[in-house]
Design an enzyme around this catalytic site. Structure first.
Site, PDB file in Angstrom:
ATOM      1  N   ASP A 298      68.013  56.731  46.640  1.00 62.64           N
ATOM      2  CA  ASP A 298      67.820  56.194  48.075  1.00 62.64           C
ATOM      3  C   ASP A 298      68.430  57.396  49.160  1.00 62.64           C
ATOM      4  O   ASP A 298      68.266  58.614  48.686  1.00 62.64           O
ATOM      5  CB  ASP A 298      68.681  54.946  48.453  1.00 62.64           C
ATOM      6  CG  ASP A 298      67.431  54.169  49.474  1.00 62.64           C
ATOM      7  OD1 ASP A 298      67.350  54.607  50.466  1.00 62.64           O
ATOM      8  OD2 ASP A 298      67.028  53.130  48.839  1.00 62.64           O
TER       9      ASP A 298
ATOM     10  N   GLY B 229      55.819  52.592  41.771  1.00 60.42           N
ATOM     11  CA  GLY B 229      55.850  51.187  41.406  1.00 60.42           C
ATOM     12  C   GLY B 229      54.494  50.675  40.414  1.00 60.42           C
ATOM     13  O   GLY B 229      54.842  49.997  39.652  1.00 60.42           O
TER      14      GLY B 229
ATOM     15  N   SER C 291      61.573  47.276  49.671  1.00 59.86           N
ATOM     16  CA  SER C 291      62.884  48.037  49.725  1.00 59.86           C
ATOM     17  C   SER C 291      64.111  46.950  49.482  1.00 59.86           C
ATOM     18  O   SER C 291      64.906  47.427  48.992  1.00 59.86           O
ATOM     19  CB  SER C 291      63.016  49.087  50.802  1.00 59.86           C
ATOM     20  OG  SER C 291      62.311  50.035  50.757  1.00 59.86           O
TER      21      SER C 291
END
Length: 619
Positions: free
Chosen positions: A265, A396, A470
């Protein structure tokens, strides 16, 4: 080099063609894009019936390209990819024309080629719209605002965005809480939207077509977290999402000892009192590996709080005693930095990695092979589905990742906030849980988790509510880490890091889900819950019982309460059992656990070629 600079360089080259150096015609050309180029690993190449590429042949193939970076793969990654002696292993980052990339991809099956797309994170109100009208038709109005907070105290530093029929006006309040903005609308229309935020413990305000006066001042009253959450922040130990997933039902001794978690991140600020125990990390964003704790975005610190905040009085993360590795790729992250971070996870034997990020809609073959290597090494990859309200974003959508969509709660999304504006009646359940408009959806969604109005840590010492998939992904990452640290299956038969353990973990989480009536493309198998797991999970150092149960058939029966039925598997994973609603949670039944273990063992080490064939077939 930015594209705008490339256009200027190209123009300059045309004007001074005789005197320009040859390099000016290659680097940053407006017609080039950045790509990842990687040799297919030995095992993957042989599964396609082709000879792996040698180092010399790779260098020949990229002659003349503007190679801006070489990624050296660590030994642990190479070991999982089956690399032979003399085979090329470097991943190259190169600028080239898309046509050449297409030619190489079509004629060189030994290479994996994909765009080095920019990674994104987070979400927010779509207020920055542009509309173009004749200048004479636009009528400006002066709108005065005064922003008040708790006890009607003027709030300095509140940011107001006012959207009319053109580029929004934006301003920040002064010490009196005041600011004046221009409103541009066509034919005296009302404003399209008003968005007011104030960092430091306040809910935002978001209104569409607000009633505003240009004759008098307009008072905006923001609510503090402490006005809506009893005892905040001292008495705030569990967020609404953690409570919905029943983290507060577990004993204090279940804290994730012995498990390794990575967060890819924007870094994490370990000067925050609840994150001061974070000591391990690396910065892949700017060449200085030691600046991982400098979180200028705040996104990674928020995710770190959900997963691992440590406090006896304030917010507790899912696994405060886990060994957490902070891997910084933002700001400016691209797929090459993601490859770096995943290689780190393999090399450092990470158990589960959180990726609250996304790229574009396409599966990148270079990143995909790295994800396969991670799964082979026993790294479970939990990824946010995306916040654009359409198809699931990569990574994803990878069959080797576990995509998480977001859900919200009407009771916890404050009225007149951007969070509440994402509520749609058709996606509202009887218990007040809803599937927000922004969440990406599709068959790749594995599960859903709380991702609306999630309060967690931010740089400094404060807290903030953030919204997006997120925020949903760290809830699932935290739950996965708890299972790996304390579930008997993962402490005994599946204790070693392996592909089978990843498959077993993903399948177990699906089997633990509460289902919602929004369809599997929006919520997958549902929301994983820890309800009933206090009877199953074992504290660190305590041995699980030795009772065994023989599995019965394809799925174990649950007495008189219902049956387990196979659910279609995610590509590359084992069949997922979904429980019929029952008084006793299905995941607490020993027959289910025994059957799950049997299925996990049977799924051990499926050939990489099988997964790639399914991937190439679009399964």
């Amino acid at each position: 080099m930015p594209e705008a600079e490339g256009r200027r360089a190209s123009t300059a080259h045309s004007a001074t063609k005789a005197s320009a150096e040859p390099s000016e015609n290659i680097v940053g050309s407006a017609s080039t894009e950045q790509f990842l180029i990687a040799p297919r690993s030995g095992s993957t190449a042989r599964s396609f019936g082709i000879q792996p590429l040698s180092v010399n042949m790779l260098n020949v193939a990229v002659q003349g390209l503007d190679v801006v970076r070489r990624i050296k793969r660590p030994r642990a990654t190479l070991a999982t990819l089956g690399i032979g002696q003399g085979e090329a292993t470097d991943v190259l980052v190169a600028n080239m024309e898309p046509e050449r990339a297409q030619l190489m991809a079509a004629t060189a099956p030994q290479l994996s080629i994909g765009r080095n797309s920019t990674l994104t994170y987070g979400s927010g109100p779509a207020t920055m719209r542009e509309a173009f009208f004749p200048a004479a038709a636009v009528k400006p109005r002066q709108i005065r605002f005064r922003v008040l907070g708790e006890n009607d105290r003027p709030l300095e530093g509140a940011v107001i965005t006012l959207t009319g029929d053109t580029v929004p006006s934006q301003g920040t309040t002064n010490t009196k809480g005041e600011v004046t903005l221009d409103l541009y609308t066509l034919h005296d229309r009302p404003a399209r939207s008003l968005f007011v935020t104030r960092p430091g413990g306040y809910w935002d305000m978001y209104l569409t077509e607000p009633s505003l006066s240009d004759m008098t001042g307009n008072i905006v009253r923001l609510k503090a977290y402490s006005e809506t959450i009893e005892g905040f922040p001292k008495g705030f130990q569990y967020g609404w999402g953690q409570r919905l997933m029943a983290l507060d039902h577990l004993g204090p001794e279940l804290r994730g000892e012995g498990v390794k978690v990575a967060i890819i991140d924007s870094g994490a600020d370990n000067t925050h009192p609840l994150l001061s125990h974070l000591k391990i990390g690396r910065d892949f964003s700017d060449g200085n590996p030691t600046t991982w704790s400098n979180d200028v975005v705040g996104h990674g610190s928020h995710c770190a709080g959900v997963i691992g905040a440590r406090s006896d009085e304030q917010l507790r993360g899912f696994v405060p005693e886990a060994e957490i590795h902070i891997l910084k790729v933002f700001p400016g992250g691209r797929y090459d930095s993601l490859v770096d971070a995943l290689d780190y996870c393999i090399d450092h034997q990470i158990d589960v990695v959180n990726m609250s990020l996304g790229g574009d809609d396409e599966i990148n073959p270079v990143v995909e092979e790295t994800l396969i290597a991670a799964v082979n090494a026993g790294v479970a990859c939990i990824v946010a589905a995306g916040n654009s309200g359409d198809a699931v974003k990569y990574p994803g959508k990878s069959p080797n990742a576990f995509a998480v969509a977001a859900i919200g709660s009407v009771d916890d999304a404050m009225p007149n906030t951007w969070d509440r504006s994402n509520l749609r009646p058709q996606y509202l359940a009887a218990d007040g849980v809803f599937s927000p408009a922004f969440t990406c959806h599709g068959p790749e969604v594995a599960v859903c988790a709380p991702g609306v109005a999630i309060i967690s840590t931010i740089p400094g010492s404060g807290f903030e509510a953030q919204t997006g998939t997120s925020m949903a992904a760290p809830h699932v990452t935290g739950l996965a880490a708890l299972l790996l640290a304390h579930h008997p299956v993962f402490r005994e038969s599946l204790a070693g890091r392996s592909q089978a353990r990843v498959a077993g973990l993903f399948s177990m989480m699906r089997s633990m889900c509460v289902q919602y009536p929004f369809g599997p493309t929006r919520v997958g198998a549902g929301m994983p819950t820890l309800a009933g797991m206090d009877r199953i999970l074992q504290p660190a150092g305590k041995q699980a019982g030795d009772k065994t149960v023989t599995p019965q058939g394809a799925g174990p029966a649950l007495g008189g309460f219902g049956t387990f039925t196979p659910f279609q598997a995610v590509p590359g994973m084992i069949p997922v059992p979904v429980p019929v609603p029952a008084p006793v949670p299905a995941h607490a039944d020993p027959q289910v656990l025994a059957w799950l273990l049997q299925q996990s063992q049977a799924a051990a080490n499926p050939p990489v070629s099988w997964m790639l064939n399914r991937l190439n077939a679009g399964v």
